[in-house]
Design an enzyme around this catalytic site. Structure first.
Site, PDB file in Angstrom:
ATOM      1  N   GLY A 265     -33.632  48.483  39.758  1.00 20.98           N
ATOM      2  CA  GLY A 265     -32.888  49.626  40.267  1.00 20.98           C
ATOM      3  C   GLY A 265     -33.541  50.379  41.391  1.00 20.98           C
ATOM      4  O   GLY A 265     -33.035  51.429  41.800  1.00 20.98           O
ATOM      5  N   GLY A 267     -33.906  49.331  44.520  1.00 20.65           N
ATOM      6  CA  GLY A 267     -33.275  49.068  45.807  1.00 20.65           C
ATOM      7  C   GLY A 267     -33.779  47.826  46.510  1.00 20.65           C
ATOM      8  O   GLY A 267     -33.714  47.757  47.744  1.00 20.65           O
ATOM      9  N   LYS A 268     -34.247  46.837  45.773  1.00 19.85           N
ATOM     10  CA  LYS A 268     -34.752  45.608  46.407  1.00 19.85           C
ATOM     11  C   LYS A 268     -33.620  44.843  47.093  1.00 19.85           C
ATOM     12  O   LYS A 268     -33.754  44.407  48.240  1.00 19.85           O
ATOM     13  CB  LYS A 268     -35.435  44.733  45.350  1.00 19.85           C
ATOM     14  CG  LYS A 268     -36.631  45.393  44.677  1.00 19.85           C
ATOM     15  CD  LYS A 268     -37.323  44.462  43.713  1.00 19.85           C
ATOM     16  CE  LYS A 268     -36.483  44.176  42.485  1.00 19.85           C
ATOM     17  NZ  LYS A 268     -36.262  45.366  41.660  1.00 19.85           N
ATOM     18  N   THR A 269     -32.512  44.672  46.397  1.00 23.95           N
ATOM     19  CA  THR A 269     -31.380  43.959  46.994  1.00 23.95           C
ATOM     20  C   THR A 269     -30.796  44.748  48.161  1.00 23.95           C
ATOM     21  O   THR A 269     -30.412  44.174  49.188  1.00 23.95           O
ATOM     22  CB  THR A 269     -30.308  43.705  45.925  1.00 23.95           C
ATOM     23  OG1 THR A 269     -30.886  43.007  44.830  1.00 23.95           O
ATOM     24  CG2 THR A 269     -29.166  42.877  46.491  1.00 23.95           C
ATOM     25  N   GLU A 485     -37.072  68.318  14.466  1.00 22.86           N
ATOM     26  CA  GLU A 485     -37.127  68.596  15.904  1.00 22.86           C
ATOM     27  C   GLU A 485     -37.919  69.862  16.190  1.00 22.86           C
ATOM     28  O   GLU A 485     -38.596  69.956  17.224  1.00 22.86           O
ATOM     29  CB  GLU A 485     -35.712  68.706  16.471  1.00 22.86           C
ATOM     30  CG  GLU A 485     -34.862  67.453  16.305  1.00 22.86           C
ATOM     31  CD  GLU A 485     -35.493  66.228  16.936  1.00 22.86           C
ATOM     32  OE1 GLU A 485     -36.276  66.393  17.905  1.00 22.86           O
ATOM     33  OE2 GLU A 485     -35.221  65.114  16.462  1.00 22.86           O
ATOM     34  N   HIS A 488     -41.555  68.872  16.405  1.00 17.57           N
ATOM     35  CA  HIS A 488     -41.884  68.297  17.717  1.00 17.57           C
ATOM     36  C   HIS A 488     -42.063  69.395  18.759  1.00 17.57           C
ATOM     37  O   HIS A 488     -43.056  69.409  19.508  1.00 17.57           O
ATOM     38  CB  HIS A 488     -40.758  67.356  18.173  1.00 17.57           C
ATOM     39  CG  HIS A 488     -40.719  66.040  17.465  1.00 17.57           C
ATOM     40  ND1 HIS A 488     -41.828  65.246  17.307  1.00 17.57           N
ATOM     41  CD2 HIS A 488     -39.688  65.370  16.880  1.00 17.57           C
ATOM     42  CE1 HIS A 488     -41.492  64.146  16.655  1.00 17.57           C
ATOM     43  NE2 HIS A 488     -40.192  64.198  16.378  1.00 17.57           N
ATOM     44  N   ASP A 561     -40.714  57.402  15.981  1.00 19.24           N
ATOM     45  CA  ASP A 561     -41.904  58.201  16.286  1.00 19.24           C
ATOM     46  C   ASP A 561     -43.169  57.489  15.819  1.00 19.24           C
ATOM     47  O   ASP A 561     -44.168  57.431  16.544  1.00 19.24           O
ATOM     48  CB  ASP A 561     -41.799  59.570  15.612  1.00 19.24           C
ATOM     49  CG  ASP A 561     -40.632  60.385  16.149  1.00 19.24           C
ATOM     50  OD1 ASP A 561     -40.227  60.143  17.298  1.00 19.24           O
ATOM     51  OD2 ASP A 561     -40.121  61.249  15.406  1.00 19.24           O
TER      52      ASP A 561
END
Length: 700
Positions: A265, A267-269, A485, A488, A561
């Site tokens: 993704g 941008g090589k092409t 959550e 975390h 996790d």
């Protein structure tokens, strides 16, 4: 070479091919028209049997009286004639202009159709309305020639004027055979051409590369943003194709091959298309998998055919996308040196730099698995230049966003620099998807422009997945997810060397996420220290430890996790030298540097003893256990903040960074917790509610 010349060359080739096909179809149509004309002429020609012709010749000996066209009168006969494929009862008379040929008798007659008289049907009389004069007829003669002599004698005896037909010429004699052979040859040619075309079952050895002209691409370097270094690397290729004499007079040569490597993704092409659009030369595009087929030798044949087509249009560019499907290292397959893929690779190696290599063909390829490619393919002389198309930095992301928002109506409050700052690690494809998601969200909300709220929501959709508002959890599971959550978020907020918490939510997203804590890096990071990795492990373990503290048991929700925390700890021991085992690497890795999951690269442990492997496992366990104790200590000290944050999540389901900071500051017993600096006797809040652990565990 200029852009106009490249386009003109390709346009001329296409025009010549189109004119040749048009000429072929016109010839085929002319042959069909000739056959149709011959058929129509034969259809309108009356056929007269030999016996009827003999009767007519005999009847013509008498004086013909057209006023007495009754049965039995001399000069005519009644016959059944096949005209226009219809059998009718006719009266034939006035034989004239007889032409006697070697195989047939031709001439003119008059025909009148007979109609029945009365009801018995035994009397017939001519219908004057149907009289036709000067009707051409034909009577075929036998091959032996006896019929011809007999009919000629009868005609002479009847004093009927006749003449011998001229000997047939070669065309007249063999016209039907020649036309039939031409028609058959044309049909065979068309069938073979169709079968040999791309996509047909018989096109085994033909290349599947697609040829693009400059006007068909319409892409230049102005359409490529965020990868300025890669663009500068390939500008020399374009400059050489435009003016090769500048390099040749100095003794330099253009690289025969350019390999674009980088994450998916980036941008090589797109960069390869821009090179072709800027250079103005023919551009052949195909995938590495286009050479792979079930038949032996097809891949090598397609490689040779591809380069033959390219050499005919040199200078030109061949672009092979996903080169790793074709160029993997030889000897790694099960079938060894006789593998079909290896034969295809050998053909590519020879075409790129062999005895018959052509300097006018530049090969470009793109891959995100360069570590799997054969070393012979990567050596100078084949792929001379390796161009890294890496993930863009914050400036590159801002430039990419500017390209993608050209056709999007933005709110004046949108700051693309801020959008680029909250999207670290995003590649060009991710940013294009982000802009599209933001536009769709604005349209769904009936807004006239796309604002920052849509971009923030788009980032969450791209990273965490779509909200599953219809996935209803019971209160016990929802409470457990909220504590998970909150653990975390609280530990991430308390520890140093962690990314700031942007949002905490217990709204299910994606496939299996029942909640999420989103952290956004403050900038692009390229290195991680040991303390940062340890802090990341502690943040990952905080969810399950919070569940254990509150509910005295844990759930299956921490599966991911634990997997990520264990992987970080094991890599610290085996790869990074961040353990008591010393600065030693114990793993031979073939992981891809450009794929998030490392791809399917093979990993194996180096030749070490069983004792060392046991020590590695012990070190992983030690790192995890020490992290658990630190997290447990933080959550015990911050239990008031944990409960308050959980209660707020149960009310509103989502808490942003500002509200998170306010809740933690209001319930904090002191300054931010830093491991090793906690006060010895930290008092807990006496106003904490007592929560009973639910009986139902959260799954997923």
């Amino acid at each position: 070479m200029s852009s106009d010349n490249g386009s003109g060359r390709q346009g001329g080739d296409r025009g010549g091919s189109t004119g040749y096909n048009l000429l072929m179809y016109l010839g085929f149509g002319a042959i069909i028209a000739t056959l149709v004309a011959l058929y129509v002429l034969q259809m309108f020609q009356t056929s007269l049997d030999y016996t009827d012709l003999e009767r007519l010749v005999a009847a013509s000996q008498y004086e013909k009286d057209e006023s007495k066209l009754t049965a039995g009168s001399p000069g005519y006969i009644d016959v059944k004639v096949e005209a226009r494929n219809t059998l009718r009862r006719m009266r034939v008379s006035n034989l004239r202009k007889v032409e006697l040929g070697p195989t047939a008798v031709r001439g003119q007659i008059d025909l009148v159709e007979l109609k029945p008289v009365g009801t018995s049907g035994d009397r017939w009389e001519p219908d004057s309305k149907t009289l036709r004069q000067n009707v051409e007829f034909r009577t075929n003669l036998s091959d032996k020639g006896s019929n011809r002599d007999d009919i000629e004698t009868a005609i002479r005896n009847s004093n009927i004027p006749f003449r011998h037909a001229d000997p047939p010429g070669p065309w007249e004699q063999h016209s039907q055979l020649i036309i039939g052979m031409l028609l058959a040859a044309m049909l065979i040619y068309i069938v073979v051409r169709r079968l040999s075309a791309a996509g047909s079952p018989m096109s085994f050895g033909r290349s599947r590369g697609k040829l693009y002209a400059q006007e068909e691409l319409g892409i230049t370097f102005n359409d490529v943003a965020g990868i300025d270094e890669a663009v500068e690397e390939v500008r020399e290729v374009v400059d050489f194709l435009r003016s090769p004499e500048k390099y040749q007079k100095l003794g330099g040569r253009i690289p025969k091959g350019v390999l674009l490597v980088g994450p998916p993704g980036t941008g090589k092409t797109l960069l390869a298309k821009a090179i072709a659009g800027e250079a103005g030369v023919p551009f052949f595009s195909l995938s590495g998998s286009d050479f792979v087929e079930m038949f032996v030798g097809v891949g090598a044949a397609r490689v040779r055919d591809m380069f033959q087509q390219a050499e005919a249009k040199a200078p030109c560019i061949i672009f092979i996308d996903e080169l790793d499907a074709l160029g993997k290292s030889r000897g790694a397959g099960i079938m060894g040196g006789h593998d079909e893929r290896e034969q295809t690779l050998n053909a590519l190696l020879v075409e790129m730099d062999g005895f018959g290599s052509n300097s006018g063909v530049i090969v470009m390829a793109a891959t995100n698995r360069p570590e799997t490619l054969d070393p012979a393919l990567l050596r100078p002389g084949r792929f001379d230049r390796h161009v890294l198309v890496d993930r863009p930095d914050i400036k590159g992301r801002e430039d990419i966003l500017k390209v993608h928002v050209k056709n999007v109506k933005l709110d004046p409050t949108v700051d693309l620099h801020k959008v680029a700052a909250i999207t670290p690690g995003f590649v060009g494809a991710d940013l294009a998807n982000l802009v599209n998601e933001a536009a769709l969200l604005a349209a769904r909300a009936e807004k006239t422009a796309v604002g920052m709220n849509e971009f923030n929501e788009g980032v969450e959709r791209v990273t965490a997945g779509l909200e599953k508002k219809q996935r209803v959890m019971n209160e016990d599971e929802k409470l457990r997810v909220a504590y998970h959550e909150s653990g975390h978020a609280l530990v991430a907020y308390s520890l140093p060397n962690t990314d700031p918490v942007h949002k905490v939510s217990i709204i299910p997203r994606g496939l299996a996420a029942l909640g999420y804590t989103m952290q956004r890096p403050e900038g692009d990071r390229f290195l991680m220290t040991q303390s940062e990795l340890e802090s990341r492990i502690q943040v990952l373990l905080a969810g399950t430890i919070a569940e254990e503290i509150i509910f005295t048991d844990i759930s299956t929700g921490a599966q991911n996790d634990l997997e990520r925390a264990t992987d970080i700890a094991r890599r610290m021991c085996m790869e990074f030298g961040m353990s008591r085992l010393g600065r030693v690497n114990y793993r031979e890795s073939n992981r891809s540097a450009f794929l998030a999951s490392g791809g399917s690269g093979e990993e194996r442990v180096r030749s070490v003893s069983e004792q060392t492997l046991r020590e590695i496992d012990q070190e992983v366990r030690r790192i995890i256990d020490e992290s658990i104790e630190k997290v447990r200590h933080i959550l015990d000290v911050r239990r008031g903040a944990l409960v308050s944050l959980t209660n707020r999540l149960m009310e509103v389901e989502s808490v942003d960074s500002d509200e998170l900071k306010r809740i933690i500051d209001e319930t904090s017993p002191g300054p931010l917790v830093v491991p090793g600096t906690l006060p010895a006797n930290t008092m807990r809040s006496t106003t904490e509610p007592v929560i009973t652990a639910p009986a139902t565990e959260r799954s997923g």
